[in-house]
Write a protein that holds these residues in place. Structure first.
Motif, short mmCIF file in Angstrom:
data_model
loop_
_atom_site.label_atom_id
_atom_site.label_comp_id
_atom_site.label_asym_id
_atom_site.label_seq_id
_atom_site.Cartn_x
_atom_site.Cartn_y
_atom_site.Cartn_z
N LEU A 111 -54.81 -23.92 -30.86
CA LEU A 111 -55.19 -25.02 -29.98
C LEU A 111 -56.62 -24.78 -29.53
N ARG A 112 -57.50 -25.72 -29.83
CA ARG A 112 -58.89 -25.59 -29.40
C ARG A 112 -58.97 -25.93 -27.92
N PHE A 113 -59.46 -24.97 -27.14
CA PHE A 113 -59.55 -25.13 -25.70
C PHE A 113 -60.96 -24.78 -25.26
N LYS A 114 -61.69 -25.81 -24.78
CA LYS A 114 -63.12 -25.65 -24.45
C LYS A 114 -63.84 -25.13 -25.68
N ASN A 115 -64.47 -23.97 -25.57
CA ASN A 115 -65.21 -23.43 -26.72
C ASN A 115 -64.47 -22.30 -27.42
N LYS A 116 -63.16 -22.22 -27.19
CA LYS A 116 -62.38 -21.13 -27.77
C LYS A 116 -61.23 -21.69 -28.62
N MET A 117 -60.75 -20.85 -29.50
CA MET A 117 -59.56 -21.17 -30.26
C MET A 117 -58.44 -20.27 -29.75
N ILE A 118 -57.44 -20.85 -29.11
CA ILE A 118 -56.31 -20.08 -28.63
C ILE A 118 -55.23 -20.11 -29.70
N ARG A 119 -54.90 -18.96 -30.23
CA ARG A 119 -53.92 -18.89 -31.31
C ARG A 119 -52.49 -18.94 -30.75
N ILE A 120 -51.63 -19.66 -31.44
CA ILE A 120 -50.22 -19.74 -31.10
C ILE A 120 -49.46 -18.86 -32.08
N ARG A 121 -48.86 -17.80 -31.59
CA ARG A 121 -48.15 -16.89 -32.48
C ARG A 121 -46.88 -17.52 -33.04
N PRO A 128 -47.87 -39.21 -31.16
CA PRO A 128 -48.91 -40.15 -30.69
C PRO A 128 -50.30 -39.52 -30.76
N GLU A 129 -51.32 -40.30 -30.47
CA GLU A 129 -52.68 -39.78 -30.38
C GLU A 129 -52.75 -38.80 -29.21
N LEU A 130 -53.18 -37.58 -29.49
CA LEU A 130 -53.20 -36.52 -28.48
C LEU A 130 -54.49 -36.55 -27.67
N PRO A 131 -54.53 -35.87 -26.52
CA PRO A 131 -55.71 -35.94 -25.64
C PRO A 131 -57.04 -35.62 -26.34
N THR A 132 -57.08 -34.54 -27.12
CA THR A 132 -58.33 -34.18 -27.80
C THR A 132 -58.77 -35.27 -28.77
N GLU A 133 -57.81 -35.79 -29.53
CA GLU A 133 -58.13 -36.86 -30.49
C GLU A 133 -58.61 -38.12 -29.77
N LYS A 134 -58.00 -38.43 -28.64
CA LYS A 134 -58.39 -39.62 -27.88
C LYS A 134 -59.81 -39.47 -27.33
N ILE A 135 -60.14 -38.27 -26.82
CA ILE A 135 -61.49 -38.02 -26.30
C ILE A 135 -62.52 -38.19 -27.40
N GLU A 136 -62.24 -37.59 -28.57
CA GLU A 136 -63.18 -37.70 -29.70
C GLU A 136 -63.37 -39.15 -30.12
N LYS A 188 -69.68 -44.40 -27.52
CA LYS A 188 -70.94 -43.68 -27.30
C LYS A 188 -71.06 -43.17 -25.85
N ILE A 189 -69.95 -42.64 -25.32
CA ILE A 189 -69.98 -42.07 -23.98
C ILE A 189 -69.90 -40.55 -24.08
N THR A 190 -70.12 -39.87 -22.96
CA THR A 190 -70.11 -38.41 -22.98
C THR A 190 -68.68 -37.88 -22.97
N ASP A 191 -68.55 -36.62 -23.35
CA ASP A 191 -67.24 -35.96 -23.30
C ASP A 191 -66.65 -36.01 -21.90
N TYR A 192 -67.52 -35.86 -20.89
CA TYR A 192 -67.07 -35.84 -19.50
C TYR A 192 -66.37 -37.14 -19.13
N TYR A 193 -67.01 -38.28 -19.40
CA TYR A 193 -66.42 -39.56 -19.05
C TYR A 193 -65.19 -39.87 -19.93
N ALA A 194 -65.25 -39.44 -21.18
CA ALA A 194 -64.10 -39.65 -22.07
C ALA A 194 -62.87 -38.87 -21.58
N SER A 195 -63.10 -37.65 -21.08
CA SER A 195 -61.99 -36.85 -20.58
C SER A 195 -61.39 -37.45 -19.31
N ILE A 196 -62.24 -38.06 -18.46
CA ILE A 196 -61.74 -38.75 -17.26
C ILE A 196 -60.87 -39.93 -17.65
#
Length: 309
Positions: A104-114, A285-293, A300-308
């Motif tokens: 799961l990509r979280f911020k600038n890291k990749m958190i692995r799911i075992r 369904p479309e997941l939060p990360t996909e929806k933000i992208e 053409k909005i910023t990641d910040y406004y898209a996440s809100i």
């Protein structure tokens, strides 16, 4: 807290199902010990029947977290003697879990799911006072057999705050999948914490995001204190008391081989067909990360406004 803290999480998610994992008892009850039967009370001769819907929801979660789905898996018996287990074992998955090797990509890291596996909840133990000074405890077997998904991360988190924020993000994804009732259920988390030079300690059954952050923070302070005093940090199982803010040592931490896992002879091997998995995948369904992208790309909005949004 520094970047040398090593944190892995085990997140227990109660699946939003009407009946229990291995029997037809309802998952919701008004009175203690009112939704029980010979199976969830482990009466002699009782036999389990696996809830197919639990497998479907677990696969849905695994696909959303980019896991490989193991088409052949099975239920094991995790043997330990504790008052909350009438049978003396918990039905869970160990050798061949349902989902493995996710991320799961979280911020600038990749958190692995075992791994992600299904299991049944033990009964609920209730103490009249704090766990270390109660003269007795009460058992509610309504919770015995409640269907759970356990999400196990690799030790990729490095601060108490990051662990809390990751949990909040993870739960937002689970909410999108409609497999969990956030209004009525509580996420329970086991946090594995260590520092360079210490052994891993596991804080069991933490409820709530802020409590997870506090418990990890207190455990880091405890381990640092031991290092300063040149005391040994043992591999221990701990309890965090939210009321007093204390970390209590329950016992030395067991290893997996201590549980004597065996295949459950009362349940068949789970064999999944590719079309069954693909059908579940189409329902995600479309997941939060996909929806933000998508919002950033289309409007053409910023990641910040898209996440809100």
């Amino acid at each position: 807290m520094g970047d040398n803290i090593i944190i892995g999480l085990e997140v227990h998610v109660q699946l939003d199902l009407a009946s229990k994992m291995m029997c037809s008892c309802l998952t919701k009850a008004d009175k203690p010990n009112s939704q029980v039967c010979p199976t969830c009370l482990a009466m002699p001769g009782s036999k389990p029947v696996l809830n197919k819907r639990a497998i479907e929801l677990a696969i849905k979660l695994g696909l959303a977290l980019n896991c490989e789905i193991q088409k052949e898996n099975f239920i094991s018996r995790k043997v330990y003697l504790y008052p909350d287990l009438a049978s003396g074992f918990q039905r869970t998955q160990y050798e061949y879990p349902l989902c493995i090797k996710g991320h799961l990509r979280f911020k600038n890291k990749m958190i692995r799911i075992r791994r992600i596996h299904i299991e049944e909840d033990p009964a609920s133990i209730q103490y009249p006072k704090e766990i270390d000074n109660s003269e007795y405890c009460l058992l509610d077997y309504n919770r015995s057999g409640i269907p759970l998904c356990e999400i196990v991360t690799e030790p990729d988190l490095s601060s108490a705050q990051e662990a809390r924020e990751f949990l909040e993000y993870l739960i937002s994804i689970i909410d999108y999948l409609d497999i969990y009732d956030s209004k009525n259920f509580t996420i329970r988390v086991d946090a594995n914490v260590s520092l360079p030079g210490t052994k891993r300690a596991e804080i069991k059954n933490i409820s709530g995001f802020k409590a997870v952050e506090k418990a990890i923070g207190f455990e880091v302070i405890r381990q640092k204190g031991k290092l300063r005093r040149t005391e040994e940090c043992k591999q221990e199982t701990l309890h965090f008391d939210k009321t007093s803010g204390r970390i209590l040592v329950l016992r030395e931490k067991e290893f997996e081989e201590d549980y004597g896992y065996i295949f459950d002879p009362d349940l068949p091997k789970i064999v999944l067909k590719e079309e069954f998995i693909q059908k579940i995948k189409r329902d995600i369904p479309e997941l939060p990360t996909e929806k933000i992208e998508r919002l950033v790309r289309e409007y053409k909005i910023t990641d910040y406004y898209a996440s809100i949004l």
